[in-house]
Structure formats: structure tokens, C-alpha cells
Design an enzyme around this catalytic site. Structure first.
Site, PDB file in Angstrom:
ATOM      1  CG  ASP A 170      -2.184  -0.593   1.112  1.00 51.88           C
ATOM      2  OD1 ASP A 170      -2.437  -1.099   0.019  1.00 51.88           O
ATOM      3  OD2 ASP A 170      -2.939  -0.632   2.091  1.00 51.88           O
ATOM      4  CB  CYS A 212     -22.435   2.724  -4.236  1.00 53.83           C
ATOM      5  SG  CYS A 212     -21.466   3.999  -3.425  1.00 53.83           S
TER       6      CYS A 212
END
Ligand code: SF4
Ligand code: SF4
Length: 393
Positions: A147, A212
Site C-alpha cells: 500500500d 453504493c
């Protein structure tokens, strides 16, 4: 392992050693990509051009470095991409995770509700893999990436054959689904690459886009991070959550799983085999009453060196206040009234909004009292709006 001088140093033989070792160490998937400029770099540039990254300015600052793995490990020749399933349906005590969640609870995305920081777990495993490569190819260099470096991990996962991008922008593997942490080991050793995953298997499905809660997809495969609950609850640290997105946050206080929960490719995904990714009892779900009264010291004790450090105490309390406002649970009003006096303006503002939503005489009285002493203009307008639009006598 045979003596180093006896080891076949061909890219194919070395790639086999790497794959075997990665699986032995415990990764669920492994694939190898050459170190190239991924096609996703153009997509990244267009995405940044739309300002979809919001406050994640570090992406813009490091834009050029994303172009090639050289930007992270000079001389990189191969990108070893690993994946580790993090999803667990059970709680730490062995009972089933509460996915419905009572009104007084906040939800934490499943990638963050484990007992250890996934960066630490994966970095340790990648270092083990790197040690094998150093032993087999003396003098070789590696760099583990989890990440933190400017690398388009998902693009390399696709090139390495691990899966395709879903319309929800996640990497999906046909067998393992999308609940996957990606960890990358860059190396200057040439390894035989895997075949890329060139097909997509979303078909006509639009479940993730439809589900969503904050309508964060600008288009299929394109996320406007500024509207995504993960961004709002974690990356947007020192600001109020935009008012129009607060109800959509429901009771998510750290990340959001919705667009993965609804994906049919996750129906058959198995549970994680990593003990550290089993949900911590106090995070799955998180008690809003406890959170709304969390002191600095308590925050440090429980959350220091965890992913929750990123939003910090004030970000977490802001999120909890919004979840409380969305809960409809009047038993949280007293704690929200206390939050009206919090030292962080973003907490006071969110508490004012939540009190406006929950309503009632006690909430109104507390807001009126705070209005007389509040000095922050943003919080003043939150109070005014709560009183004017939601709490008229
Ligand atoms: Fe939407 Fe949640 Fe997926 Fe973000 S994580 S895009 S808010 S469903
Ligand atoms: Fe693709 Fe449907 Fe999954 Fe979305 S929910 S990623 S469209 S398969």
C-alpha cells in the site's frame, strides 16, 4: 533446498521457486508480472485529472513514480504479486459476525477489523519470500510493498494473472472473490511472468453500482473517491463530512464493504486462514456508546499503531456521531450532547447534526445552550441548521 550452485537460474526455474515458496509461506494467490508501465497509468492520470482523489494529495505528488516500478525499486525487472484473503464471517468468540448490527453499533470494514495491522502481517510474509530469493540469487535486491509506495498493485495483479477489475474497481479472482489484500515484492531478478488476465466477468451485472449508499461511482470502473465512505471515514481527516453524504454513511464508521458484499463473485469466497484477520471482538461491531465517550488516552491505548490512527480520535468520533445520528437511537442523545463540548470542531459539528436528526427537547436545549458559546463558524452553522431545519418547536 539444493546448494546454490546447483540451482537452475533460468527465469522459469526461479519463478517456480518463488511461486512455491509464496504458497508455502501462506499466501492464497501468487503471480508474476514483468516490471513494465501498466496500462492503468493512463487511467490514473485521467482519474487525477478529474480530481477524484480529493484530499489524497500524496497520489498527485507522486504521480510520475506510478509510471514504472523503477520509481520504487531502481532496476526492477519483476513484480511478484501476492494476495491474501482477509474476509471472515465469524467473530473472535466463534459466534457469527453481526452483519445487521443494532442501532447503537458502528460498522468497520472487514479489512480493518482484525486483531493486527495487515501491513505488518503481509510485510513480514513478503520479507520471508525476499529472503528465499536472496538465498537463491545472491546479491539480488527486493523491496516489499504493501500500500505505501507509488505502485499500481491492482494493475500488476491483473498483468500477473490474478484476476480482473470489477465495475466496483476491485480486483476479482474467479475462485477467491475480491476480499483480498495485495502484497508486492519487487525484485531486480528476471522471473518468467504469468499470463495476464485479459477477460472480464462482470457481464451485465451492476449490483455494486446500484448498491453504493453514496452513489460514489462516476461510471462503471471509475470511483469518485470523494464520495466513497472509505475515503470519507478514513482519508478526510480534519474536515466535516459533506452534509449530503452523511445519511448514506449509515452506521459505517471506518470503511465500507457494501460494493463487495453484494458482488456475486464473493458468494463462494472462503474465510481467511490468517488468525490475525479474524475480527477483534470489540471491533465487530464497534460500540457507539463507548466510542462517543472515548478520551485521548483511551484512543491511544486501543488504537495506536492500528489503521484507526489514520482518522485519529477526532475523525473516529466525528464518524461515530454521524452513525449515531443515522441510528434513530435516542439513548445516544446524552453522549452526543457531551460531544457538543468536544475540543475538536469536527466532532462538535457532527454531534450538532446528529442531535438535529434525533430531535427532541433535550437535543434542542443543548444545541441552544452551545450556540451561545460556540466560536467556530463551521460549528455555528451546523447548530443553526440543526435548530432551524430539524428542531423547530
Ligand atoms: Fe460505495 Fe461503499 Fe463501495 Fe465506497 S466502499 S464505492 S461507499 S459501496
Ligand atoms: Fe462486477 Fe457485479 Fe461484482 Fe460489480 S457486483 S464487481 S458488476 S460482478
Amino acid at each position: 533446498m539444493p546448494a546454490q550452485s546447483e540451482i537452475d537460474q533460468s527465469p522459469a526455474a526461479l519463478a517456480k521457486i518463488v511461486r512455491d515458496e509464496a504458497l508455502r509461506i501462506g499466501f492464497d494467490l501468487v503471480g508474476i508480472s514483468p516490471a513494465v508501465t501498466p496500462s492503468g497509468f493512463d487511467h490514473l492520470q485521467r482519474w487525477l485529472g478529474q480530481n477524484y482523489e480529493g484530499e489524497m494529495q500524496y497520489m498527485r505528488r507522486r504521480e510520475a513514480a506510478y509510471e514504472h516500478p523503477d520509481g520504487v525499486l531502481p532496476g526492477a525487472k519483476s513484480v511478484i504479486v501476492t494476495a491474501l484473503n482477509y474476509h471472515a464471517t465469524g467473530k473472535a468468540d466463534g459466534s457469527n459476525a453481526d452483519t445487521t448490527v443494532s442501532s447503537a453499533n458502528g460498522r468497520v470494514a472487514s479489512y480493518a477489523n482484525g486483531t493486527a495491522d495487515y501491513h505488518d502481517v503481509i510485510r513480514k510474509m513478503l520479507k520471508q519470500l525476499g529472503a528465499v530469493l536472496h538465498e537463491v540469487v545472491p546479491g539480488s535486491r527486493t523491496r516489499p510493498v504493501v500500500d505505501t509506495a507509488p505502485l499500481l498493485e491492482r494493475d500488476f495483479a491483473k498483468i500477473a494473472g490474478l484476476g480482473w477489475f470489477g465495475k466496483n474497481t476491485m480486483l476479482i479472482n474467479k475462485h477467491a472473490g475480491s476480499w483480498l489484500f495485495l502484497g508486492v515484492l519487487l525484485t531486480d531478478v528476471e522471473l518468467q511472468p504469468d499470463a495476464p488476465h485479459d477477460t472480464s466477468h462482470c457481464g451485465t451485472c451492476t449490483r455494486c453500482l446500484d448498491a453504493c449508499p453514496t452513489d460514489a461511482f462516476a461510471a462503471p470502473y471509475v470511483l469518485d473517491a470523494r464520495k466513497c465512505i472509505s475515503y470519507l471515514t478514513i482519508e478526510l481527516r480534519d474536515e466535516p463530512i459533506p452534509t449530503e453524504l452523511r445519511e448514506g454513511m449509515q452506521n459505517w464508521i471506518f470503511g465500507c464493504d457494501v460494493c463487495q458484499d453484494v458482488c456475486p463473485w464473493n458468494r463462494k469466497a472462503s474465510d481467511t486462514s490468517v488468525p490475525e484477520f479474524q475480527p477483534a471482538a470489540d471491533l465487530s461491531p464497534l460500540d457507539l456508546q463507548w466510542l462517543l465517550s472515548l478520551s485521548d488516552d483511551e484512543f491511544r491505548k486501543r488504537f495506536h499503531k492500528t489503521p484507526f490512527d489514520r482518522p485519529g480520535r477526532s475523525g473516529l468520533l466525528r464518524n461515530a456521531a454521524i452513525a449515531a445520528g443515522n441510528s434513530g437511537d435516542a439513548s445516544l442523545i446524552l453522549l452526543l450532547i457531551q460531544c457538543l463540548n468536544d475540543e475538536a470542531a469536527i466532532v462538535r459539528g457532527a454531534a450538532a447534526w446528529a442531535l438535529g436528526k434525533l430531535g427532541g427537547a433535550r437535543a434542542r436545549d443543548a444545541l441552544q445552550k452551545r450556540e451561545t458559546v460556540e466560536t467556530d463558524t463551521g460549528v455555528q452553522s451546523e447548530i443553526e441548521s440543526a435548530l432551524n431545519f430539524r428542531l423547530e418547536p
